[in-house]
Design a protein around this motif. Structure first.
Motif, PDB file in Angstrom:
ATOM      1  N   ALA A  38      44.642  51.987  33.579  1.00 47.61           N
ATOM      2  CA  ALA A  38      43.675  52.123  34.763  1.00 47.61           C
ATOM      3  C   ALA A  38      42.143  51.636  33.907  1.00 47.61           C
ATOM      4  O   ALA A  38      41.517  50.883  35.032  1.00 47.61           O
ATOM      5  CB  ALA A  38      43.230  53.702  34.964  1.00 47.61           C
ATOM      6  N   GLY A  39      42.008  51.759  32.876  1.00 42.20           N
ATOM      7  CA  GLY A  39      40.788  51.022  32.511  1.00 42.20           C
ATOM      8  C   GLY A  39      40.857  49.665  32.211  1.00 42.20           C
ATOM      9  O   GLY A  39      39.792  48.789  32.504  1.00 42.20           O
ATOM     10  N   ALA A  40      42.027  49.198  31.819  1.00 42.64           N
ATOM     11  CA  ALA A  40      42.378  47.690  31.897  1.00 42.64           C
ATOM     12  C   ALA A  40      41.961  47.123  33.122  1.00 42.64           C
ATOM     13  O   ALA A  40      41.426  45.979  33.684  1.00 42.64           O
ATOM     14  CB  ALA A  40      43.630  47.171  31.423  1.00 42.64           C
ATOM     15  N   CYS A  41      42.579  47.826  34.294  1.00 46.01           N
ATOM     16  CA  CYS A  41      42.466  47.282  35.576  1.00 46.01           C
ATOM     17  C   CYS A  41      40.965  47.324  36.139  1.00 46.01           C
ATOM     18  O   CYS A  41      40.428  46.583  36.648  1.00 46.01           O
ATOM     19  CB  CYS A  41      43.089  48.241  36.435  1.00 46.01           C
ATOM     20  SG  CYS A  41      44.922  48.007  36.513  1.00 46.01           S
ATOM     21  N   ILE A  42      40.199  48.304  35.715  1.00 46.99           N
ATOM     22  CA  ILE A  42      38.579  48.391  36.100  1.00 46.99           C
ATOM     23  C   ILE A  42      37.999  47.186  35.272  1.00 46.99           C
ATOM     24  O   ILE A  42      37.156  46.540  35.988  1.00 46.99           O
ATOM     25  CB  ILE A  42      38.186  49.804  35.662  1.00 46.99           C
ATOM     26  CG1 ILE A  42      38.640  50.903  36.565  1.00 46.99           C
ATOM     27  CG2 ILE A  42      36.619  49.872  35.730  1.00 46.99           C
ATOM     28  CD1 ILE A  42      38.548  52.229  36.106  1.00 46.99           C
ATOM     29  N   GLY A  43      38.427  46.769  34.327  1.00 46.67           N
ATOM     30  CA  GLY A  43      37.856  45.793  33.596  1.00 46.67           C
ATOM     31  C   GLY A  43      38.187  44.586  34.136  1.00 46.67           C
ATOM     32  O   GLY A  43      37.352  43.368  34.197  1.00 46.67           O
ATOM     33  N   LEU A  44      39.406  44.300  34.510  1.00 47.04           N
ATOM     34  CA  LEU A  44      39.881  43.170  35.425  1.00 47.04           C
ATOM     35  C   LEU A  44      39.124  42.847  36.673  1.00 47.04           C
ATOM     36  O   LEU A  44      38.729  41.821  37.193  1.00 47.04           O
ATOM     37  CB  LEU A  44      41.307  43.132  35.498  1.00 47.04           C
ATOM     38  CG  LEU A  44      42.177  42.870  34.197  1.00 47.04           C
ATOM     39  CD1 LEU A  44      43.692  43.260  34.628  1.00 47.04           C
ATOM     40  CD2 LEU A  44      41.799  41.506  33.836  1.00 47.04           C
ATOM     41  N   VAL A  45      38.979  44.153  37.386  1.00 49.09           N
ATOM     42  CA  VAL A  45      38.171  44.049  38.693  1.00 49.09           C
ATOM     43  C   VAL A  45      36.612  43.539  38.468  1.00 49.09           C
ATOM     44  O   VAL A  45      36.359  42.809  39.203  1.00 49.09           O
ATOM     45  CB  VAL A  45      38.121  45.528  39.417  1.00 49.09           C
ATOM     46  CG1 VAL A  45      37.179  45.521  40.688  1.00 49.09           C
ATOM     47  CG2 VAL A  45      39.493  45.622  39.817  1.00 49.09           C
ATOM     48  N   ALA A  46      36.162  43.956  37.255  1.00 53.87           N
ATOM     49  CA  ALA A  46      34.765  43.607  37.125  1.00 53.87           C
ATOM     50  C   ALA A  46      34.693  42.100  36.748  1.00 53.87           C
ATOM     51  O   ALA A  46      33.866  41.490  37.071  1.00 53.87           O
ATOM     52  CB  ALA A  46      34.104  44.528  35.868  1.00 53.87           C
ATOM     53  N   LEU A  47      35.847  41.642  35.850  1.00 51.71           N
ATOM     54  CA  LEU A  47      35.685  40.179  35.638  1.00 51.71           C
ATOM     55  C   LEU A  47      35.967  39.381  36.601  1.00 51.71           C
ATOM     56  O   LEU A  47      35.359  38.495  36.960  1.00 51.71           O
ATOM     57  CB  LEU A  47      37.086  39.880  34.699  1.00 51.71           C
ATOM     58  CG  LEU A  47      36.641  40.281  33.339  1.00 51.71           C
ATOM     59  CD1 LEU A  47      37.848  39.979  32.232  1.00 51.71           C
ATOM     60  CD2 LEU A  47      35.839  39.365  32.654  1.00 51.71           C
ATOM     61  N   ALA A  48      36.821  39.821  37.920  1.00 48.74           N
ATOM     62  CA  ALA A  48      36.865  39.056  39.002  1.00 48.74           C
ATOM     63  C   ALA A  48      35.832  39.254  39.686  1.00 48.74           C
ATOM     64  O   ALA A  48      35.468  38.011  40.322  1.00 48.74           O
ATOM     65  CB  ALA A  48      37.991  39.747  39.708  1.00 48.74           C
TER      66      ALA A  48
END
Length: 187
Positions: A38-48
């Motif tokens: 979930a943390g990695a997904c939040i980081g990927l959303v922010a990068l996108a």
């Protein structure tokens, strides 16, 4: 070895999955728990979202730089007119000569009395280091983010892919009206 994300040889799972254990960008970044994913997904959303923001910034700045550069070209091409001097004597009707258009020679009429050698308007902005260097840096950063997001997609972790798509969508909703089609780097 865990069968959740890695096989015996350390290869990644070659199909879409929601299990943890995939390396994300570096060997030490291996989210395996639900919270880590979930943390990695939040980081990927922010990068996108950041990728779409950079695209919009690049587009807006590019339009401003182009407008400034074309104004500079226009100013160089057409210098301001020199002040008009008025003659010391007023013109009288006897000073004005009337010309009959039918009396002009044929060759003069074919060429046209007011032909000028004006060039077509410039369509490409000139090279200005103060505009082109930052434009190149912004493009490189946007391309870097696009490649980083691509690497996350290549893990085949479905949660990562969904997070990236959601981030790109949210970023487009937030910043898409500021940019143009040229702001899309790879998609």
């Amino acid at each position: 070895m865990s069968s959740s994300g890695m096989t015996m040889g350390g290869m990644m799972t070659p199909y879409l999955h929601f299990t943890g254990g995939d390396n994300l960008f570096f060997k030490t970044w291996t989210p395996s728990s639900h919270g880590a994913i979930a943390g990695a997904c939040i980081g990927l959303v922010a990068l996108a979202i950041l990728e779409r923001f950079l695209g919009a910034v690049r587009s807006v700045l590019g339009a401003q730089w182009r407008q400034k550069a074309m104004a500079l070209v226009e100013a160089k091409s057409f210098p301001p007119p020199s002040p008009i001097t008025t003659p010391s004597k007023e013109k009288t009707p006897s000073d004005i000569e009337e010309v009959n258009i039918n009396s002009l020679s044929g060759s003069y009429m074919e060429q046209g009395p007011f032909l000028s050698s004006r060039r077509a308007p410039r369509r490409i902005s000139p090279f200005i280091i103060a505009h082109d260097f930052p434009r190149g840096v912004l493009y490189a950063l946007q391309a870097l983010l696009a490649y980083v997001l691509m690497l996350a997609v290549m893990t085949f972790q479905a949660a990562f892919i969904i997070a990236i798509l959601a981030g790109l969508g949210v970023g487009e909703v937030l910043f898409g009206r500021m940019g143009t089609a040229e702001s899309h780097t790879f998609h």
